[in-house]
Write an enzyme that holds these catalytic residues in place. Sequence first.
Site, mmCIF file in Angstrom:
data_model
loop_
_atom_site.group_PDB
_atom_site.id
_atom_site.type_symbol
_atom_site.label_atom_id
_atom_site.label_comp_id
_atom_site.label_asym_id
_atom_site.label_seq_id
_atom_site.Cartn_x
_atom_site.Cartn_y
_atom_site.Cartn_z
ATOM 1 N N GLY A 57 -58.475 20.309 8.014
ATOM 2 C CA GLY A 57 -58.311 21.755 8.151
ATOM 3 C C GLY A 57 -59.158 22.399 9.233
ATOM 4 O O GLY A 57 -59.273 23.623 9.270
ATOM 5 N N TRP A 59 -58.580 22.737 12.459
ATOM 6 C CA TRP A 59 -57.764 23.603 13.323
ATOM 7 C C TRP A 59 -57.322 24.851 12.561
ATOM 8 O O TRP A 59 -57.211 25.929 13.135
ATOM 9 C CB TRP A 59 -56.548 22.821 13.849
ATOM 10 C CG TRP A 59 -56.871 21.914 14.997
ATOM 11 C CD1 TRP A 59 -58.071 21.323 15.247
ATOM 12 C CD2 TRP A 59 -56.000 21.507 16.052
ATOM 13 N NE1 TRP A 59 -58.002 20.566 16.376
ATOM 14 C CE2 TRP A 59 -56.730 20.654 16.896
ATOM 15 C CE3 TRP A 59 -54.679 21.756 16.366
ATOM 16 C CZ2 TRP A 59 -56.184 20.071 18.039
ATOM 17 C CZ3 TRP A 59 -54.118 21.161 17.500
ATOM 18 C CH2 TRP A 59 -54.867 20.332 18.332
ATOM 19 N N ASP A 77 -49.932 18.529 5.868
ATOM 20 C CA ASP A 77 -50.485 17.193 6.101
ATOM 21 C C ASP A 77 -50.072 16.276 4.958
ATOM 22 O O ASP A 77 -49.687 16.740 3.887
ATOM 23 C CB ASP A 77 -52.014 17.224 6.191
ATOM 24 C CG ASP A 77 -52.562 16.015 6.927
ATOM 25 O OD1 ASP A 77 -52.981 16.159 8.089
ATOM 26 O OD2 ASP A 77 -52.537 14.904 6.357
ATOM 27 N N ASP A 93 -45.022 14.956 4.317
ATOM 28 C CA ASP A 93 -44.891 14.197 5.558
ATOM 29 C C ASP A 93 -44.084 15.034 6.554
ATOM 30 O O ASP A 93 -42.982 15.477 6.224
ATOM 31 C CB ASP A 93 -44.157 12.887 5.216
ATOM 32 C CG ASP A 93 -44.042 11.960 6.392
ATOM 33 O OD1 ASP A 93 -44.146 12.444 7.530
ATOM 34 O OD2 ASP A 93 -43.853 10.758 6.181
ATOM 35 N N ASP A 118 -51.777 17.837 15.740
ATOM 36 C CA ASP A 118 -52.914 16.981 16.105
ATOM 37 C C ASP A 118 -52.821 15.680 15.311
ATOM 38 O O ASP A 118 -53.808 15.084 14.912
ATOM 39 C CB ASP A 118 -54.220 17.731 15.747
ATOM 40 C CG ASP A 118 -55.463 16.969 16.163
ATOM 41 O OD1 ASP A 118 -55.374 16.158 17.096
ATOM 42 O OD2 ASP A 118 -56.517 17.179 15.540
ATOM 43 N N LYS A 158 -50.915 16.576 20.527
ATOM 44 C CA LYS A 158 -51.773 15.490 21.014
ATOM 45 C C LYS A 158 -50.883 14.296 21.362
ATOM 46 O O LYS A 158 -50.031 13.923 20.559
ATOM 47 C CB LYS A 158 -52.749 15.094 19.898
ATOM 48 C CG LYS A 158 -53.616 13.901 20.227
ATOM 49 C CD LYS A 158 -54.772 13.809 19.281
ATOM 50 C CE LYS A 158 -54.414 13.240 17.933
ATOM 51 N NZ LYS A 158 -55.557 13.173 17.031
HETATM 52 C C1 LIG Z 1 -56.810 13.933 13.475
HETATM 53 S S1 LIG Z 1 -56.290 14.418 11.943
HETATM 54 C C2 LIG Z 1 -55.988 16.131 12.154
HETATM 55 C C3 LIG Z 1 -57.244 16.911 12.200
HETATM 56 C C4 LIG Z 1 -56.993 18.394 12.159
HETATM 57 N N1 LIG Z 1 -56.394 18.898 13.353
HETATM 58 C C5 LIG Z 1 -58.295 19.125 11.919
HETATM 59 O O1 LIG Z 1 -58.784 19.742 12.796
HETATM 60 O O2 LIG Z 1 -58.802 19.055 10.816
HETATM 61 C C6 LIG Z 1 -54.705 13.725 11.874
HETATM 62 C C7 LIG Z 1 -53.963 14.026 10.612
HETATM 63 O O3 LIG Z 1 -52.617 13.659 10.783
HETATM 64 C C8 LIG Z 1 -52.106 13.447 9.499
HETATM 65 N N2 LIG Z 1 -50.808 12.791 9.566
HETATM 66 C C9 LIG Z 1 -50.517 11.600 10.115
HETATM 67 N N3 LIG Z 1 -49.212 11.335 9.956
HETATM 68 C C10 LIG Z 1 -48.669 12.402 9.317
HETATM 69 C C11 LIG Z 1 -47.359 12.706 8.871
HETATM 70 N N4 LIG Z 1 -46.348 11.882 9.084
HETATM 71 N N5 LIG Z 1 -47.166 13.874 8.228
HETATM 72 C C12 LIG Z 1 -48.193 14.715 8.018
HETATM 73 N N6 LIG Z 1 -49.442 14.473 8.421
HETATM 74 C C13 LIG Z 1 -49.684 13.332 9.066
HETATM 75 C C14 LIG Z 1 -53.175 12.621 8.852
HETATM 76 O O4 LIG Z 1 -53.108 12.688 7.458
HETATM 77 C C15 LIG Z 1 -54.441 13.253 9.411
HETATM 78 O O5 LIG Z 1 -54.997 14.116 8.470
#
Ligand SMILES: C[S@@+](CC[C@H](N)C(=O)[O-])C[C@H]1O[C@@H](n2cnc3c(N)ncnc32)[C@H](O)[C@@H]1O
Length: 865
Positions: A57, A59, A77, A93, A118, A158
Amino acid sequence: MGKAQKKTGKGRLDKYYKLAKEQGYRARSAFKLIQLNKKFAFLESARCCVDLCAAPGGWLQVASKYMPANSVIIGVDLVPIKPIPRVVTFTTDITTIQCRNLIRNELKDWKADVILHDGAPNVGTAWVQDAYSQSELVLMSLKLAVEFLLKGGTFVTKVFRSADYNNLLWVFSQLFGKVEATKPPSSRNVSAEIFVVCREFLAPKHIDPKFLDPKHVFKDLTLSAASGHDKGSSANNAHENVFMPEKRRRKRDGYDDGDLTLFRKVAAGDFIRSSEPINVLGLANRIVFESEEERGWLGLSITTHDIKANCDDLKVLGKGDFKALLKWRLALREELGLDVRAKPTEELTETAEMTEIVDEDQQIQEELERLKAEAAAKAKRERRRANEIKTKAIQRLQLQMTAPLDIGLEQNDVSLKMGQEDIFDLTDAQRGLHREGSVARLIGDEEASGGSEGEREDESAMVEILDSDQERERKLSALEVELDGMYNAYQEKLNERDSKRRVKEARRKRGLLEEWNGIGSTNKDTSDEESNEDGSWEKMEARKEMDDDSSSEEESNEGFAVGQKRLRRKPADPPSNKKAKFIDLYERPPPPSRAAQVWFSRDVFKGLKGHDMDEDHESNDIELASNPVEIQSQHSGRESGRETDDFETVPQYDNGSDTEMWDADGENLVNEHMAHVEKYGLSVAEAVTLAQQLVNRKTTKTHLINDGFTRYSLNSKDDLPIWFLDDESKYYKPNIPVTKEAVVALRARQRALDARPIKKIAEAKGRKKLRAARRLEKAMKKAETVDATKDMTESEKAKQIEALMKKGASKAKRKETKVIVAKGGYKGIKGRPKGVKGRYTMVDARMRKEVQSRKRREKGKRRGR
Ligand SMILES: C[S@@+](CC[C@H](N)C(=O)[O-])C[C@H]1O[C@@H](n2cnc3c(N)ncnc32)[C@H](O)[C@@H]1O
């Protein structure tokens, strides 16, 4: 960030980590959005923002801070996001329709000004999610963006520098007025991530679905640039990929990107006629006999019952089965006349003798020439392959997709193949084998240039013809060697992945208490922070770095690519020696890919180790001898490997046997869990959460039992392939919520345990020792008496003394005293009641009740304290 960052865990606690902690952001990645917003200022004017892949969270916090009050902010997420004021969150998802519907319901007719993404695929979270690459995730987020973004809106995503990077940029440029790629200062240099800010959404009325289809967007861009008409730019490639899918271009290495079909059939005819049979076996789940001709093959004697069964499910086959299939293919090709078996040489010579008298020297000369031609054709073939790889590598370099050092290593890079390792990947192994030979030439034999078009034609003709029995044998044994190589590579990869998983598990357990709060209040657990903020890619990157730094032992089995590095590091090697090494590498069973090992190290192959593998396996053992750790794990299996590892061992349930694996009800596991819980109490936050709910009457036992019957528990496991069940057992689990209270309770228990006075423990130990010493002393005295007795034989004495000493050394059993309630005739009478043996104490019924109620009262008082 001029200075090189430390690679250790502590080194990762950089200034942004500390800043995030200071300013109350949940992840250091918050600063990436702050910096992007500083440059492009998209948040201040936005009234609605959707953050895809938003956990934990960071962002969302930034959006909430910078966006005007009363704006709508939605976060999505896979993992739950702790509440943030003004922010609505969903746990789903982003690639699913459910996610789209949830956002649609929330926004109603609104559109978002900003869509953020992200995401990074969660390696190991779910099998299917693993199969998605980062680029595909980006495309999925774009799909949502084009649906929910307002005209003129901003999409921030990203992406990672990879082969797909340019294709993605091209697609963005078709949909947005301005597309800019940037790397904010807070993004670590070691990370390949780049943020693309796409502004001025064009909101076209009709968007070609191919723009959002990974199959079309991520096709190979290797060849057109190499062919010269579009060097350096991939835009045309992408254009071709999107608009001319019918044009046959060469396949990317490995699985088609975006091809998410998990079940593939292949026609028997395709397998028989394919020039890459292992590839076909690697990609398909089943070989089918559908055409008239194929059905006819079923009646042939070479198509045995076993062959038919093997064709039915390729995913469960062992190495021997694959060999059998490949042999069958060769036999059938001969039967069909696709491979011409040349007549034995002697036969030819005889005929020649009968028809004309041929000079013997001339015959030898001809034979020699034939062999020479054969060898030359083979060499051309190899040169062509080497050249292709070289061109590809150079072109990648030109497109800035890879660093020079990565050439040849990229396909061994775990991070680029995330999620594919579980899928049967013989293709990959085969590719690796080809490359290894070719890359050797790329480095060691620069002058080895590619063959001309003519040579290529020669080669295809050569491939079709088997000149002699010898050639056929060689072909077969080459295939076997390839399979062996793949098996070893898979096993290595499994071991590696297994050890990584164990380390991760151990870390997770240790960091369980800290995990709850994102960036916790202690500095201890940096790995959690990592996983939260940068996704798996950076972890992979970091691991890669650590691997580079780690011992040469590891390198020795890292496959050829790493071996190649080592060769480079030894300039002292004379050139001839170097060449010899390459030749050696080429002729020896080639170093296997890790993917191959994972596949063949599954339980289905266990039985094969002793039989099918025989000599090959032995030779592999010798090859691996340079790495003691590997050897140990090979000889003693996974479990013993665990013992040797240099980290805290997490109790694992032995799943070595098939029966355990098929323990559908998981009874063994449950029993072991119960035993563990009884001994140590609840140690997992989920369990404590449920227990607290029970105690606080927020749920009931019946509820819990009912909740246990979910889609996770009622799936039928019949007829499912082992690899599928194996993966399901790991990843297909219910998501049990955890409360803060539970975590607090667990922490408190841990503190209480830590606070247990050491002195008391030492005293108790001392008492125990004293008792043991007394027992021994007593036993010795008795033994002396026995020894002094005169009317006993020596052997009788010895026996008695032995029994005494044994008794003295063992722990004294506490004598149990039975409580006998005096009833009837025994009331008030002294003496042993009938049928009672050992120590006893006689009480009357009233006394017993009184004692029991006193004990209850005392217990109650203690609890109330
Ligand atoms: C780098 S983190 C994001 C960090 C976030 N921007 C923050 O500032 O807190 C990447 C996130 O992508 C999520 N993620 C990966 N694949 C996903 C999907 N198919 N659907 C939803 N979330 C996904 C992961 O659970 C992870 O929490």
